[in-house]
Design an enzyme around this catalytic site. Sequence first.
Site, mmCIF file in Angstrom:
data_model
loop_
_atom_site.group_PDB
_atom_site.id
_atom_site.type_symbol
_atom_site.label_atom_id
_atom_site.label_comp_id
_atom_site.label_asym_id
_atom_site.label_seq_id
_atom_site.Cartn_x
_atom_site.Cartn_y
_atom_site.Cartn_z
ATOM 1 N N ASP A 249 -0.647 -5.055 3.056
ATOM 2 C CA ASP A 249 -1.206 -3.864 3.716
ATOM 3 C C ASP A 249 -0.647 -3.846 5.139
ATOM 4 O OD1 ASP A 249 -2.552 -1.754 4.712
ATOM 5 O OD2 ASP A 249 -4.522 -2.353 3.957
ATOM 6 N N ILE B 159 -1.036 -1.714 7.626
ATOM 7 C CA ILE B 159 -2.134 -1.495 8.580
ATOM 8 C C ILE B 159 -3.417 -1.389 7.768
ATOM 9 C CG2 ILE B 159 -3.136 -0.091 10.413
ATOM 10 C CD1 ILE B 159 -0.427 1.097 11.019
ATOM 11 N N ASP B 160 -4.252 -2.397 7.861
ATOM 12 C CA ASP B 160 -5.572 -2.275 7.258
ATOM 13 C C ASP B 160 -6.499 -1.781 8.359
ATOM 14 O OD1 ASP B 160 -7.480 -2.479 5.150
ATOM 15 O OD2 ASP B 160 -8.368 -4.091 6.307
ATOM 16 N N THR C 160 -6.164 1.979 8.908
ATOM 17 C CA THR C 160 -5.303 3.094 9.331
ATOM 18 C C THR C 160 -6.093 4.190 10.048
ATOM 19 O OG1 THR C 160 -3.745 2.655 7.560
ATOM 20 C CG2 THR C 160 -3.699 4.864 8.494
ATOM 21 N N GLU D 248 0.820 -1.221 0.000
ATOM 22 C CA GLU D 248 0.000 0.000 0.000
ATOM 23 C C GLU D 248 0.849 1.264 0.000
ATOM 24 O OE1 GLU D 248 -3.114 0.485 2.936
ATOM 25 O OE2 GLU D 248 -3.700 2.363 1.980
ATOM 26 N N ASP E 227 -5.931 -4.706 0.403
ATOM 27 C CA ASP E 227 -6.905 -4.808 1.493
ATOM 28 C C ASP E 227 -7.586 -6.180 1.526
ATOM 29 O OD1 ASP E 227 -6.770 -2.060 2.437
ATOM 30 O OD2 ASP E 227 -7.876 -1.470 0.653
HETATM 31 C C1 IPD Z 1 -9.341 0.738 4.332
HETATM 32 C C2 IPD Z 1 -10.129 -0.229 5.182
HETATM 33 C C3 IPD Z 1 -11.581 0.154 5.182
HETATM 34 C C4 IPD Z 1 -12.134 0.205 3.771
HETATM 35 C C5 IPD Z 1 -11.321 1.165 2.906
HETATM 36 C C6 IPD Z 1 -9.858 0.769 2.936
HETATM 37 P P1 IPD Z 1 -6.764 1.172 4.906
HETATM 38 O O1 IPD Z 1 -7.995 0.328 4.257
HETATM 39 O O2 IPD Z 1 -9.985 -1.556 4.708
HETATM 40 O O3 IPD Z 1 -12.358 -0.794 5.894
HETATM 41 O O4 IPD Z 1 -13.465 0.628 3.813
HETATM 42 O O5 IPD Z 1 -11.787 1.122 1.592
HETATM 43 O O6 IPD Z 1 -9.120 1.705 2.175
HETATM 44 O O7 IPD Z 1 -6.715 2.471 4.166
HETATM 45 O O8 IPD Z 1 -7.079 1.351 6.332
HETATM 46 O O9 IPD Z 1 -5.623 0.300 4.641
HETATM 47 CA CA CA Z 2 -3.371 0.451 4.994
#
Ligand code: IPD
Ligand code: CA
Length: 265
Positions: A82, A84-85, A87, A65, A210
Amino acid sequence: MTKLKDTAIKAARAAGELILQRLGDVGKIEYKGVFNLVTDVDKAAEKIIIGILHKEFPDDAILAEESGVTDGTGTKRRWLIDPIDGTTNFAHSYPFFCVSIALEEAGQLLLGVVFNPVANELFCAEKGAGAWLNDKPIKVSKVSKLEESLLSTGFHSSSRASEHSNRETFMRITDRTHGVRRDGSAALDMCFVACGRTEGFWERQIALWDIGAGTIIVKEAGGHVTDLSGHDFDLKNLRVNILASNKLVHQQIVGILAETQLAKN
Ligand code: IPD
Ligand code: CA
């Protein structure tokens, strides 16, 4: 496969340790889009993961990412990372986020690891071998009626058109289920489908990093993962519309989306 899996788990746990240390001490928040956050912890965690993976598998390609694409040399393998999924959750000290690492080869997902450091839950799946939560095999739920299902979704942080469609879908599905959670980590949302805590998850225009690991974890736990029309999606695309479920309620959700042509958006 064992070395690949062990290395991915080692990388996820090492990143998770840093993330947990820095929970509540996030530092500077930068913006990649109006509502798309990144912290120095995302970047540092990603470096840890790539360092561990590349030490063992220096020829593999990477899609991560924060640092983007690193081409591979001589293998067809690609890691989807990813760091941190969730963030936004992490930046607010809302304890729902994870590390997500998947391995793909020639369009097929081979391996997925998702680690929630707060709950110390490690989800893992290997193609053809099953899915586990902290070493215990997991299966999707047996709920077959949509009206008895709990679902989750997410809202894309920068595409207004897809957000608009998702609000409409959110309302329609909320009215016909036990409810829809919006918890902010697609990888964990998918793992919750895999271990039977929820029956389904969908999101529009979500990035591969993700959902790579979550996809194989749901499939190996006996679930179904498709686009919003119920068809397979291609890992060549960076963003996909995704529906993951316990299989039993899949067509019922596709049906609601089809009612209003929402599957197309
Ligand atoms: C997000 C999370 C969130 C989703 C967003 C993503 P991130 O990832 O997975 O649940 O709704 O579309 O972008 O930005 O925290 O890695
Ligand atoms: Ca992320």
